[in-house]
Design an enzyme around this catalytic site. Sequence first.
Site, PDB file in Angstrom:
ATOM      1  N   SER A 166       0.857  -1.184   0.000  1.00 58.37           N
ATOM      2  CA  SER A 166       0.000   0.000   0.000  1.00 58.37           C
ATOM      3  C   SER A 166       0.890   1.229   0.000  1.00 58.37           C
ATOM      4  CB  SER A 166      -0.907   0.010   1.235  1.00 58.37           C
ATOM      5  OG  SER A 166      -1.638   1.227   1.315  1.00 58.37           O
ATOM      6  N   TYR A 176       1.227   1.418  10.014  1.00 57.72           N
ATOM      7  CA  TYR A 176       1.054   0.478   8.906  1.00 57.72           C
ATOM      8  C   TYR A 176       1.499   1.110   7.589  1.00 57.72           C
ATOM      9  CZ  TYR A 176      -1.341  -2.390   5.421  1.00 57.72           C
ATOM     10  OH  TYR A 176      -1.635  -3.164   4.326  1.00 57.72           O
TER      11      TYR A 176
END
Length: 324
Positions: A166, A176
């Site tokens: 991502s 993250y």
Amino acid sequence: QWMQDAVGSVLFALPEWAGGQCLSLATERLLPSLSGCDSGFGQATARHLDIMGFRVFASVLDLQSPGAQELRRSCSPRLTLLQMDLTKTEDIQRVLQHIQAHTNSTGLWGLVNNAGFNDTIADAELSPLGKFRTCMEVNFFGSLELTKGLLPLLRSASGRIVTVSSDMPFPCLAAYGASKAALSLVMDTFRSELQPWGIKVSLILPGYYKTGKRVSKQQLLASLPQELLQAYGEDYVEEINQQFIQFMKVAVEDLSAVVNSITDGLLAANPAVRYYPGQGLGIMYFIHRYLPYFVRDLFLKGFFINPKLPRALRREHHNDVKKA
């Protein structure tokens, strides 16, 4: 995919019909306290490749976990399970030695990195530094160590590297997102550097899928210094988590688009550099890359999480301070 709660399996496969070529897939999971260790993209891809006739080696955190048992039940005898914790170099080295012993004569056709640990939904300031380190250990360093260890086999076969990642700066997902952005960058670097060896490198950038669970917000609240808790307010953290719960209610349960993208990255004659499985990703990445930052920020808050003002910035708090 953000809340994959540390998916931990590595898949390696040898097609019966591929003339000795070896295909490997990798996904990572740790934190045995979290349930569903062998779920998500990794498990779905392992099953899919097994159906296609590949000999699959799948690494899991716990060989006796429900997910591992499900793979044994649903897959053919071609599937072999290997135990691995991505935060432990000795586990990674043991898996590497096993794969090398079974592929030295053929080389390794493919590796798929699918690390996806995250258990905190909160502003970067509220997220403990340890959460950033854990995300980096799982999502970045674990995948990097595994990839580097397998490169000699991949080079000998002119194989493939496919990485689920991502690169969107979603609010309340800084730990993250930072680890995944680092992973995306290093894979782009590998793509350029490994091109002379004939290795093709692809990134899978999925939409929002239901692939795991998260820990309670109570752990976050208990870890916050009193000053931060006073500045933001417990209701601020509660609101973020409630918005995330609502968001996940519309997350996609059918993982086939991601599995098909991974498979294409491994087997297509000319795989894409980037795959975007999921609805609405085209407009999302267009806004992210081409429109002004304030438009991107408004879009991400409207699409994902848009929390209320922190407690210290609210008008009623200022009025209370004045009265005091």
